[in-house]
Write a protein that holds these residues in place. Sequence first.
Motif, PDB file in Angstrom:
ATOM      1  N   PHE A   1       0.836  -1.208   0.000  1.00  0.00           N
ATOM      2  CA  PHE A   1       0.000   0.000   0.000  1.00  0.00           C
ATOM      3  C   PHE A   1       0.868   1.254   0.000  1.00  0.00           C
ATOM      4  CE2 PHE A   1      -3.510  -2.645   1.971  1.00  0.00           C
ATOM      5  CZ  PHE A   1      -4.333  -2.564   0.861  1.00  0.00           C
ATOM      6  N   ILE A   2       1.874   1.300   0.862  1.00  0.00           N
ATOM      7  CA  ILE A   2       2.741   2.481   0.938  1.00  0.00           C
ATOM      8  C   ILE A   2       3.517   2.656  -0.362  1.00  0.00           C
ATOM      9  CG2 ILE A   2       4.781   3.414   2.086  1.00  0.00           C
ATOM     10  CD1 ILE A   2       2.314   3.799   3.715  1.00  0.00           C
ATOM     11  N   ARG A   3       3.986   1.555  -0.935  1.00  0.00           N
ATOM     12  CA  ARG A   3       4.718   1.639  -2.212  1.00  0.00           C
ATOM     13  C   ARG A   3       3.854   2.270  -3.287  1.00  0.00           C
ATOM     14  NH1 ARG A   3       4.478  -1.628  -6.690  1.00  0.00           N
ATOM     15  NH2 ARG A   3       6.338  -1.607  -8.051  1.00  0.00           N
ATOM     16  N   ALA A   4       2.606   1.823  -3.395  1.00  0.00           N
ATOM     17  CA  ALA A   4       1.718   2.366  -4.427  1.00  0.00           C
ATOM     18  C   ALA A   4       1.456   3.853  -4.206  1.00  0.00           C
ATOM     19  CB  ALA A   4       0.403   1.583  -4.435  1.00  0.00           C
ATOM     20  N   GLU A   5       1.263   4.263  -2.953  1.00  0.00           N
ATOM     21  CA  GLU A   5       1.002   5.676  -2.677  1.00  0.00           C
ATOM     22  C   GLU A   5       2.232   6.530  -2.949  1.00  0.00           C
ATOM     23  OE1 GLU A   5      -1.862   7.142  -1.794  1.00  0.00           O
ATOM     24  OE2 GLU A   5      -2.869   5.212  -2.041  1.00  0.00           O
ATOM     25  N   PHE A   6       3.413   6.034  -2.561  1.00  0.00           N
ATOM     26  CA  PHE A   6       4.629   6.818  -2.749  1.00  0.00           C
ATOM     27  C   PHE A   6       5.013   6.925  -4.223  1.00  0.00           C
ATOM     28  CE2 PHE A   6       7.072   7.408   1.415  1.00  0.00           C
ATOM     29  CZ  PHE A   6       5.896   7.572   2.128  1.00  0.00           C
ATOM     30  N   LEU A   7       4.696   5.918  -5.009  1.00  0.00           N
ATOM     31  CA  LEU A   7       4.952   6.019  -6.447  1.00  0.00           C
ATOM     32  C   LEU A   7       4.161   7.158  -7.074  1.00  0.00           C
ATOM     33  CD1 LEU A   7       5.043   2.255  -7.523  1.00  0.00           C
ATOM     34  CD2 LEU A   7       6.966   3.861  -7.470  1.00  0.00           C
ATOM     35  N   LYS A   8       2.980   7.440  -6.549  1.00  0.00           N
ATOM     36  CA  LYS A   8       2.185   8.563  -7.045  1.00  0.00           C
ATOM     37  C   LYS A   8       2.666   9.890  -6.465  1.00  0.00           C
ATOM     38  CE  LYS A   8      -1.716   6.897  -5.636  1.00  0.00           C
ATOM     39  NZ  LYS A   8      -3.168   6.754  -5.350  1.00  0.00           N
ATOM     40  N   LEU A   9       3.085   9.881  -5.223  1.00  0.00           N
ATOM     41  CA  LEU A   9       3.421  11.132  -4.545  1.00  0.00           C
ATOM     42  C   LEU A   9       4.793  11.671  -4.920  1.00  0.00           C
ATOM     43  CD1 LEU A   9       2.125  10.296  -0.942  1.00  0.00           C
ATOM     44  CD2 LEU A   9       1.074  11.862  -2.580  1.00  0.00           C
ATOM     45  N   ARG A  10       5.731  10.814  -5.321  1.00  0.00           N
ATOM     46  CA  ARG A  10       7.114  11.269  -5.491  1.00  0.00           C
ATOM     47  C   ARG A  10       7.271  12.258  -6.642  1.00  0.00           C
ATOM     48  NH1 ARG A  10      10.581   6.265  -8.109  1.00  0.00           N
ATOM     49  NH2 ARG A  10       9.286   5.918  -9.960  1.00  0.00           N
ATOM     50  N   LYS A  11       6.312  12.315  -7.574  1.00  0.00           N
ATOM     51  CA  LYS A  11       6.381  13.258  -8.685  1.00  0.00           C
ATOM     52  C   LYS A  11       5.569  14.515  -8.452  1.00  0.00           C
ATOM     53  CE  LYS A  11       9.007  10.603 -11.161  1.00  0.00           C
ATOM     54  NZ  LYS A  11      10.434  10.986 -11.388  1.00  0.00           N
ATOM     55  N   MET A  12       4.954  14.628  -7.292  1.00  0.00           N
ATOM     56  CA  MET A  12       4.142  15.808  -7.026  1.00  0.00           C
ATOM     57  C   MET A  12       5.013  16.989  -6.641  1.00  0.00           C
ATOM     58  SD  MET A  12       0.720  14.387  -5.136  1.00  0.00           S
ATOM     59  CE  MET A  12      -0.441  13.351  -6.041  1.00  0.00           C
ATOM     60  N   ASP A  13       4.413  18.183  -6.752  1.00  0.00           N
ATOM     61  CA  ASP A  13       5.183  19.419  -6.592  1.00  0.00           C
ATOM     62  C   ASP A  13       5.745  19.577  -5.183  1.00  0.00           C
ATOM     63  OD1 ASP A  13       4.624  20.007  -9.201  1.00  0.00           O
ATOM     64  OD2 ASP A  13       2.906  21.309  -8.753  1.00  0.00           O
ATOM     65  N   PHE A  14       4.952  19.214  -4.148  1.00  0.00           N
ATOM     66  CA  PHE A  14       5.448  19.463  -2.790  1.00  0.00           C
ATOM     67  C   PHE A  14       6.634  18.554  -2.457  1.00  0.00           C
ATOM     68  CE2 PHE A  14       2.571  15.951  -2.109  1.00  0.00           C
ATOM     69  CZ  PHE A  14       3.115  15.242  -1.061  1.00  0.00           C
ATOM     70  N   VAL A  15       6.701  17.356  -3.070  1.00  0.00           N
ATOM     71  CA  VAL A  15       7.835  16.467  -2.848  1.00  0.00           C
ATOM     72  C   VAL A  15       9.062  17.000  -3.578  1.00  0.00           C
ATOM     73  CG1 VAL A  15       8.724  14.131  -3.131  1.00  0.00           C
ATOM     74  CG2 VAL A  15       6.337  14.490  -2.484  1.00  0.00           C
TER      75      VAL A  15
END
Length: 567
Positions: free
Chosen positions: A443-457
């Motif tokens: 679950f965390i892997r799937a969420e982080f794969l989406k979040l790592r390309k977002m602007d705040f990251v």
Amino acid sequence: MSADRNQPAASREAPVSVSGVMAMTGLHARASKPFWADAWDHVTSKLAARLALVWISIVVALAILAPVIASGHPLVLREFGPSGELLGVSSPLFDNLRPGELFGLVLGLLGLVFFVLPLPLSRQSRLAMIFAATLQGGLTILIASILELNALSRDPWGWLEAMRDPDALGLKLTAGFVFAGPFALLAIVVPIVNPLPRRIVVITLTALLAVVSIGHTWGEPDPVFDYRERERTGEIQAVYTLVPFSPFERQLDRDARNRSEGTSLDETLAKRVVTPLRPLVGPLPPDQLDRVPPELDRLPLDADQIDEFEAAYAEWRAQAESPTRADVQRALERIMGGSGARYWLGTDGQGQDVLAHLIHACRLSISIGLISTGIAVTIGIIIGSLMGYFGGLVDLLLYRLVEIVQGVPVLFLLIIAAGVLPKNVYVMMAIIGCFGWTGDARFIRAEFLKLRKMDFVQSAQAVGLPLRSILFKHMLPNGITPVLVNASFAIAAAILFESALSFLGLGPPDQASWGKLIASAIGEAGVFYHWLAVYPTLAIFLTVLSFVLLGEAFRDAIDPKRKKARV
């Protein structure tokens, strides 16, 4: 705008027609709720989720209060001398509490009062403080309990053996500070509670409570329950708690086993008098009737009751026809009045109270579920965040590890471990936690794969924040929601694992368990005793069902598609 604010509250809340221009200017717009507040409102709006929360609250309350709700040790004991003078007043129940029991009891009561008091703190801040105190104190007590097991072994360490001396209070307090120190320092580093002054206060009070619990209750509890016998002889006067039996307290011998629910201790003792007499249809021969008076010494009868029985006994002997076994038993039960501590749910095959066993088993089930799930969630978050953030080779290698661990049958591993490792709750928690994290990692892997390309990251990376801050301070709060929902199902699974092991006789031998009660429902002669199977099975069913219903309610509350449909 000003006219709308001056309207009564009822008129402001009434539905009104809003034009496009009014919507663009924010007129009649309602303030949106925070994410978790909105999810909680959705969960509590469902009847099934509310009932689940009520049952889980009952089980948790019983787990915390079990040592003072069901105990064979008196709450208050007055001891008298040979001439009737009062020698002293003590509380064996309090003296025989374990470190974890005393810590959990005090922290639970203080936490409840702290949560309901009208203080200038948000509920989120209060829950964070209670959680931090529970985590810090729980780890301290855990280390002390593991070392205490060594103190009870055949070859204990010298200073652990010395701590078993009731007069070694200084050594116990010193050891308590040594146990509490590392976890207090760790709690200062981990910012669960903010700001820092408030965190220091919570850490200090928690450490002091853990030290006092270890210092006061270190040592093996008293396994002897001779209070009722001493009451009969006039040595003591005792006041008991609500359920005056401990889960492993055996008041009677094995001749009185497997009694159904609703009997009292005195009724059962009365039956013991006629146990040596064979169940005859006709009258009792004189030689068998003569065997009754010697058995009276076992009963907690006062002088008046003994006189009453002797009068009835003399009347029986003077009759032309001797009484039957049932006549003797009915007379004794009438004389004793059916008084005494009552076995509300009956007893098991060894004369142990089922209700006390059920209440104390709540502690094992809840602790197994929460601690093993906490271990699994921690491991899953760390590994899943590394996979999702770095990707590439790191993701490939760690995902192979996830697949390997996922293929291990946890129940069979627990059975094998029970045969080669010590049968205690800590081994069970460690195995379930160390092999149950794969779902959380995915679950965390799937969420982080989406979040790592977002602007705040990417902004956090650009300003040079450390990896720990990016992963666990910025990305994790936005991706932990599915893990928290899955934790409810993991707790239910851990409770089932523990019940299955205890049913097979592979659970902790010194702790009450629902599965152990179910296993004792089949007697040695193959007779099925329904009360030993119905009550623990119902407890397991309701607890597991409650966690599943709660998890499903949270899943529906955070599902974007369902949330969009509600809006």
